[in-house]
Design a protein around this motif. Structure first.
Motif, short mmCIF file in Angstrom:
data_model
loop_
_atom_site.label_atom_id
_atom_site.label_comp_id
_atom_site.label_asym_id
_atom_site.label_seq_id
_atom_site.Cartn_x
_atom_site.Cartn_y
_atom_site.Cartn_z
N MET A 1 -56.80 86.96 47.54
CA MET A 1 -55.79 85.93 47.32
C MET A 1 -54.91 86.21 46.11
O MET A 1 -54.03 85.41 45.78
CB MET A 1 -56.48 84.56 47.16
CG MET A 1 -57.22 84.11 48.40
SD MET A 1 -58.07 82.53 48.16
CE MET A 1 -56.65 81.43 47.91
N ARG A 2 -55.15 87.31 45.46
CA ARG A 2 -54.43 87.57 44.21
C ARG A 2 -52.99 88.05 44.44
O ARG A 2 -52.72 88.79 45.40
CB ARG A 2 -55.19 88.61 43.38
CG ARG A 2 -56.53 88.09 42.90
CD ARG A 2 -57.20 89.03 41.93
NE ARG A 2 -58.44 88.44 41.44
CZ ARG A 2 -59.13 88.89 40.40
NH1 ARG A 2 -58.70 89.96 39.75
NH2 ARG A 2 -60.24 88.29 40.03
N ARG A 3 -52.13 87.63 43.54
CA ARG A 3 -50.75 88.13 43.47
C ARG A 3 -50.60 88.82 42.11
O ARG A 3 -49.91 88.35 41.22
CB ARG A 3 -49.76 86.99 43.66
CG ARG A 3 -49.87 86.31 45.03
CD ARG A 3 -49.06 85.04 45.08
NE ARG A 3 -47.63 85.28 44.80
CZ ARG A 3 -46.75 84.33 44.52
NH1 ARG A 3 -47.15 83.05 44.49
NH2 ARG A 3 -45.50 84.64 44.30
N ASP A 4 -51.28 89.93 41.96
CA ASP A 4 -51.46 90.62 40.68
C ASP A 4 -50.25 91.52 40.39
O ASP A 4 -50.05 92.54 41.04
CB ASP A 4 -52.75 91.44 40.73
CG ASP A 4 -53.14 92.03 39.39
OD1 ASP A 4 -52.24 92.40 38.62
OD2 ASP A 4 -54.35 92.13 39.14
N ALA A 5 -49.47 91.14 39.39
CA ALA A 5 -48.26 91.90 39.07
C ALA A 5 -48.59 93.27 38.49
O ALA A 5 -47.89 94.26 38.76
CB ALA A 5 -47.39 91.11 38.10
N ALA A 6 -49.65 93.36 37.69
CA ALA A 6 -50.00 94.64 37.07
C ALA A 6 -50.45 95.66 38.11
O ALA A 6 -50.06 96.83 38.07
CB ALA A 6 -51.08 94.44 36.01
N GLU B 1 -38.92 94.19 36.93
CA GLU B 1 -39.75 93.04 36.56
C GLU B 1 -40.43 92.51 37.81
O GLU B 1 -39.80 92.36 38.86
CB GLU B 1 -38.89 91.95 35.92
CG GLU B 1 -38.28 92.38 34.60
CD GLU B 1 -37.56 91.24 33.89
OE1 GLU B 1 -37.62 90.10 34.40
OE2 GLU B 1 -36.93 91.51 32.86
N LEU B 2 -41.72 92.24 37.69
CA LEU B 2 -42.53 91.74 38.80
C LEU B 2 -43.03 90.34 38.48
O LEU B 2 -43.47 90.07 37.36
CB LEU B 2 -43.72 92.67 39.05
CG LEU B 2 -43.37 94.09 39.46
CD1 LEU B 2 -44.61 94.98 39.40
CD2 LEU B 2 -42.76 94.12 40.85
N GLN B 3 -42.94 89.46 39.47
CA GLN B 3 -43.41 88.09 39.29
C GLN B 3 -44.45 87.78 40.36
O GLN B 3 -44.14 87.62 41.54
CB GLN B 3 -42.25 87.09 39.37
CG GLN B 3 -42.62 85.70 38.92
CD GLN B 3 -43.07 85.66 37.46
OE1 GLN B 3 -42.38 86.18 36.58
NE2 GLN B 3 -44.22 85.07 37.21
N GLY B 4 -45.70 87.71 39.93
CA GLY B 4 -46.78 87.33 40.83
C GLY B 4 -47.26 85.93 40.49
O GLY B 4 -46.45 85.02 40.29
#
Length: 417
Positions: free
Chosen positions: A242-247, A227-230
């Protein structure tokens, strides 16, 4: 079918006809689905029992639902350990006709030929139709073979199916006693060896124009759910840097797995699940879920790859400022096939005028469980349609069934423990 004796041609034809007949026992119209201890599963067990009995075998059904047929040894060898063979007769949802079923139907047809000839061997032959291998109904695999091997995990008796029925209650309703599963274990001294005939479920034999192959080992496997949490954001307003893109983090992990597991014989890596919960076209994904499945014939090669993948996941997530949670869901070591049985199978193939091809099995099989009590071996049979399996497009040919019957018969007729 050049150079294939008549009796094996009969076997090939019978195997294919019976695979069609067995496929009628399905829980879903228009597709083959047969799961543990459903009415259609019981119907298939009854059909297998009838075919075994007609082949001259003594038939019983054990407390796990396995169908067991014994072809007795010659009278002077009644106390000999048995050569055991078989596979499973449950299926995945919307599966194919030959996965598992071939490994029961083929030896039964071969035994029927020996029975017609009045031929017996210095050992009995036990054919087991394992009641459950796929794990579809109760999310627990290899139930039938684990019961025989004495490694059945009784905690899974509390597992529920989609209707909320526990395995324990379903077994009792079928007339089986789950409290007596320990008594099913076969002593190692009773089993001379185990051989499983199975479709390859892959493209190697097909691509090399070979009807059969000798399995060297059943690959070990390690699986994770991640599981990824961005951080979610508007697709039009959050700058790329600046993105914390989980996909995209999951995608990069998947590409690394593909790269790390490429170019190494016997090593494979798969990300079979990649999900964005509540995803939308105009939202930067803030969370993602993914699976990892890494397999190899040699355990150290697999474990090295797993170590590298985990380390790279940490690096990718740190660079992208995305949190990660990994949960291991499966760990199984490689199961080598016995060298002396591989040699006997290769000799049987050569005696049939074919070159022996050795290859690993990337898929799991009942032989993995039986290895706890006996030396095991596997004969792979070519698939068509690019090697597709676990799917209605799974196919094999009558000619290959006949050749496999000939190879199996040669193996049995010359078998030494």
């Amino acid at each position: 079918m050049k150079n294939v004796p008549e009796q094996y041609l009969r076997c090939g034809q019978e195997i294919m006809q019976r695979a069609d007949a067995l496929a009628v026992h399905t829980e879903a119209d228009g597709m083959l689905t047969r799961t543990y201890l459903t009415p259609m599963h019981h119907a298939a067990a009854q059909q297998l029992s009838e075919w075994m009995a007609a082949a001259g075998m003594q038939v019983r059904r054990d407390n796990a639902g396995n169908v067991i047929g014994r072809y007795e040894a010659a009278p002077e060898h009644t106390d000999a350990a048995a050569l055991v063979t078989g596979s499973h007769f449950d299926t995945v949802r919307n599966g194919g006709k030959y996965d598992g079923n071939l490994g029961i139907l083929l030896p039964v047809s071969c035994i029927a030929e020996w029975h017609r000839e009045g031929r017996r061997f210095p050992f009995p032959i036990d054919v087991i139709g394992f009641a459950e291998e796929e794990g579809v109904r109760f999310k627990a695999t290899l139930l039938g073979s684990r019961a025989v091997a004495g490694t059945f995990d009784k905690t899974v008796l509390d597992n529920l199916d989609e209707q909320g029925n526990s395995m324990r209650d379903v077994m009792r309703a079928a007339g089986f006693n789950p409290d007596q599963l320990d008594a099913l274990a076969w002593p190692a001294a009773a089993v001379a060896a185990f051989i499983e005939v199975h479709i390859e479920q892959g493209p190697l034999l097909l691509n090399e124009a070979l009807p059969v192959g000798v399995v060297t080992a059943i690959s070990g496997a390690t699986r994770f759910m991640g599981e990824l949490q961005g951080l979610a954001g508007h697709a039009g307003t959050v700058p790329m840097h600046m993105r914390r893109d989980a996909a995209m983090t999951a995608a990069e992990i998947g590409l690394y797995i593909e790269q790390r597991c490429s170019g190494r014989p016997g090593l494979v890596g798969t990300m079979g699940i990649m999900e964005v919960p509540n995803g939308a076209a105009n939202v930067v994904p803030g969370s993602a879920r993914f699976s990892i499945d890494i397999r190899a014939e040699q355990d150290q090669i697999r474990l090295d790859a797993v170590e590298d993948v985990i380390a790279e996941i940490d690096r990718i997530c740190a660079r992208r400022n995305v949190g990660v949670t990994l949960r291991k869901t499966h760990e199984a070591g490689s199961v080598p096939c016995a060298a002396h049985l591989q040699k006997q199978l290769a000799s049987a193939i050569e005696a049939c005028g074919l070159p022996p091809r050795h290859l690993p099995s990337g898929a799991g099989h009942d032989a993995m469980a039986i290895a706890a009590i006996a030396d095991v071996s596997m004969l792979f049979v070519r698939c068509g349609n690019g090697g597709i399996s676990h799917h209605p497009d799974e196919i094999m040919t009558e000619e290959d069934a006949a050749i496999a019957a000939q190879v199996f018969s040669r193996f049995v007729e010359n078998f030494t423990a």
